[in-house]
Scaffold this motif. Structure first.
Motif, short mmCIF file in Angstrom:
data_model
loop_
_atom_site.label_atom_id
_atom_site.label_comp_id
_atom_site.label_asym_id
_atom_site.label_seq_id
_atom_site.Cartn_x
_atom_site.Cartn_y
_atom_site.Cartn_z
N LEU A 141 -21.96 -6.03 -34.80
CA LEU A 141 -22.71 -7.21 -34.38
C LEU A 141 -24.21 -7.03 -34.47
O LEU A 141 -24.96 -7.82 -33.93
N ALA A 142 -24.66 -5.99 -35.16
CA ALA A 142 -26.09 -5.75 -35.31
C ALA A 142 -26.67 -6.81 -36.23
O ALA A 142 -26.05 -7.20 -37.21
N PRO A 143 -27.86 -7.33 -35.93
CA PRO A 143 -28.45 -8.36 -36.80
C PRO A 143 -28.80 -7.76 -38.16
O PRO A 143 -29.13 -6.58 -38.28
N PRO A 144 -28.72 -8.56 -39.23
CA PRO A 144 -29.05 -8.04 -40.56
C PRO A 144 -30.54 -7.75 -40.68
O PRO A 144 -31.37 -8.34 -39.99
#
Length: 191
Positions: free
Chosen positions: A68-71
């Motif tokens: 779920l880490a942001p791109p």
């Protein structure tokens, strides 16, 4: 004398106009107007609202975990120097300038419908038709000939195709005209 006749005509016109206006009102009687009956909307019924809490399982369900880490953000501009630019070979440059016609991919469609072909012309000389067919096949066009009887003469039609859609062949018309000098037209093809 003319004034009496004129007076009678004017009087009869007035009587007819009054009869046309007043008589329908007299004979209609009382007009009935329909009004819609509005039903009162029922009040919201009293219902017991039950709240339930959702319990998520605590054990691992064996699925693939989701990151779920942001791109990472992309840079606004990219600057390339001649050292950083990708190398392009001479063969790739010449092939990109003159794209070769490749056979179309098969289309999965309703094959019960008739297709379309481009008719480039009808000729009496079979040798010229065969030369055109060889030239078109060298450029990856599906060209063939067909004999037809027209006014007692045997003619050979030069055809390119078939294709399932008319638009597909219409895109090829300018290139066919440039290659052969013939003005082609798209016609129906029924095997």
């Amino acid at each position: 004398m003319a004034s009496q006749l004129q007076n009678r005509i004017v009087g009869s016109i007035i009587l007819i106009a009054l009869a046309v206006i007043i008589l329908p009102e007299l004979f209609d009687g009382q007009q009935v107007r329909e009004q819609e009956q509005f039903a009162a909307m029922p009040i919201q019924p009293d219902a017991d609202v039950v709240e339930k809490t959702v319990v998520l399982p605590t054990e691992d369900l064996g699925g693939t975990p989701i990151d779920l880490a942001p791109p990472k953000p992309l840079p606004d501009t990219v600057e390339l120097t001649s050292d950083d630019a990708p190398q392009v070979s001479q063969a790739a440059e010449t092939s990109s300038e003159t794209p070769a016609n490749k056979p179309a991919e098969p289309v999965t469609s309703d094959l019960s419908q008739p297709g379309y072909v481009v008719q480039l012309g009808a000729f009496s000389n079979a040798e010229s038709v065969n030369a055109l067919i060889r030239e078109l096949k060298a450029k990856n066009f599906a060209a063939y000939s067909e004999k037809v009887q027209v006014n007692g003469k045997t003619l050979i039609r030069l055809l390119v195709g078939p294709a399932l859609t008319e638009a597909e062949l219409e895109q090829q018309l300018p290139e066919l005209k440039k290659l052969t000098g013939l003005e082609g037209r798209v016609v129906r093809f029924e095997p």
